[in-house]
Scaffold this motif. Structure first.
Motif, short mmCIF file in Angstrom:
data_model
loop_
_atom_site.label_atom_id
_atom_site.label_comp_id
_atom_site.label_asym_id
_atom_site.label_seq_id
_atom_site.Cartn_x
_atom_site.Cartn_y
_atom_site.Cartn_z
N ARG A 57 23.22 -34.30 -44.83
CA ARG A 57 22.53 -34.08 -46.10
C ARG A 57 21.31 -33.20 -45.88
N ILE A 58 21.12 -32.24 -46.78
CA ILE A 58 19.94 -31.37 -46.74
C ILE A 58 18.83 -32.05 -47.52
N ASP A 59 17.75 -32.39 -46.84
CA ASP A 59 16.62 -33.06 -47.48
C ASP A 59 15.85 -32.05 -48.32
N ALA A 60 15.85 -32.24 -49.64
CA ALA A 60 15.24 -31.26 -50.55
C ALA A 60 13.74 -31.12 -50.31
N ARG A 61 13.06 -32.21 -50.06
CA ARG A 61 11.61 -32.14 -49.86
C ARG A 61 11.28 -31.40 -48.56
N ARG A 62 12.02 -31.71 -47.51
CA ARG A 62 11.78 -31.03 -46.23
C ARG A 62 12.13 -29.54 -46.33
N PRO A 89 18.13 -29.57 -39.34
CA PRO A 89 18.84 -30.84 -39.32
C PRO A 89 19.68 -31.07 -38.06
N ARG A 129 27.15 -30.37 -47.95
CA ARG A 129 27.09 -31.43 -46.94
C ARG A 129 27.90 -30.98 -45.72
#
Length: 370
Positions: A57-62, A89, A129
């Protein structure tokens, strides 16, 4: 938790993870195991483990923090991930490979010497993903020790859409006669041809003033909180007078500037490949200049220098159509004789179309974005 199985048709072991490992414990494990490693050599066996993280999963905040500190456009559902971003990631997987008991090189003191990134498929989007995989591909000789080549791949529905090849150097005494002679390639792989420059191509330069907290900002965005990047006191424990910038930040920031200076519009599409050689660490705070020039064949070359003329990084970005059908990636990176400086274990400005610009990355000021 992970599941282990033997890979078909070979001796490699595929280990499937259910979540990315935490970096902190891996750094500690690497530090504890490093003194137990024997003097490495290119004939030492590699573990043969391929780590796989399905449906990462790509962390939107990061991602947003990464784009801001590196100078990439603000993320959006249809905005492709910055070309180097999958390294973020996947980095915990690489650290787990490098800190395995069977891995022959000590992780303490490893120097990130080079990286090559290619995008053979469509660009990744924030909502994708991908399956991430990492393995150590080879050990190669170096005039100052032994390098390991670490390969990272991202796949969507089984299709390879992103790949990187990083080189990390373990310094150690080299027996006489076993190192490349002066003028010969530093590794067993052939050195790439120098990119051809276009006649009359003007250089564009931008100056960046880097604050002392840059390493903490990038560390927060990337998860790489290696102490050499965080504070002068912790950096001094590893022999640096001050904290140093992450090598991957210098690479990403130069790529963002190449894009911002018209790369996609002038070169015919999105970035499809990039490479860089890390030559010397960037001390924080400090001032550096990014120099960009036309390298021909749809490519932009870049060099990062300090005020005294010292080169910290040089590389190239290649552009093609959005589906990745145009052009081939740059040749494998095997830099020549260079002044290597640790970039840590694995261890910002504005400008016009020509001439020189300047920028300040101090405080909370974000880097300009396209």
């Amino acid at each position: 938790m992970d599941a282990t199985r033997a890979a078909r048709g070979g001796e490699a072991t595929v280990r499937t993870l259910t979540a990315a490992p935490a970096l902190g414990p891996l750094l500690l494990r690497g530090a504890l195991r490093s003194p137990l490693k024997r003097t490495p050599h290119t004939g030492a066996p590699l573990p043969g483990t391929r780590l796989v993280l399905p449906s990462a999963r790509i962390d939107a905040r990061r991602l947003a923090a990464y784009a801001e500190v590196c100078g990439f456009p603000e993320p959006g559902p249809e905005v492709p991930l910055p070309l180097p971003y999958p390294h973020v990631p996947a980095f915990p997987l690489a650290m787990r490979v490098l800190t395995e008991r069977a891995f022959p090189l000590p992780v303490l003191g490893l120097v990130h010497t080079a990286i090559e990134v290619t995008r053979p498929g469509p660009p990744l989007l924030p909502g994708d993903r991908p399956e991430l995989s990492v393995h150590a591909a080879a050990l190669v000789p170096h005039r100052r020790g032994t390098e390991v080549v670490v390969v990272t791949e991202a796949r969507l529905d089984g299709e390879l859409v992103w790949e990187s090849r990083s080189r990390y150097l373990a310094r150690h005494p080299v027996p006489p006669g076993s190192a490349p002679a002066p003028g010969e390639p530093m590794t067993t792989e052939p050195a790439p041809a120098e990119p051809a420059t276009t006649d009359g191509g003007a250089e564009r330069a931008v100056e960046w003033r880097l604050p002392g907290g840059l390493g903490r900002r990038y560390g927060s965005a990337s998860g790489d909180r290696n102490p050499i990047h965080l504070h002068p006191l912790t950096a001094r424990l590893f022999g640096f007078p001050r904290a140093i910038a992450h090598g991957m930040w210098t690479f990403a920031r130069c790529l963002a500037e190449a894009d911002r200076q018209g790369g996609p519009e002038l070169r015919g599409g999105q970035p499809v490949a990039a490479r860089a050689a890390f030559r010397a660490p960037v001390l924080l705070p400090g001032t550096v200049r990014c120099v960009l020039r036309d390298a021909g064949a749809g490519a932009t070359a870049f060099t990062l220098r300090s005020g005294d003329g010292r080169t910290h990084l040089d590389g190239e970005a290649r552009y093609g159509d959005v589906n990745g059908d145009e052009g081939e990636g740059p040749a494998g990176t095997a830099p020549g004789d260079r002044d290597l400086g640790p970039q840590g274990p694995t261890g910002a400005g504005s400008g016009s179309g020509s001439g020189t610009g300047s920028g300040d990355l101090s405080g909370g000021t974000s880097a300009p974005r396209a």
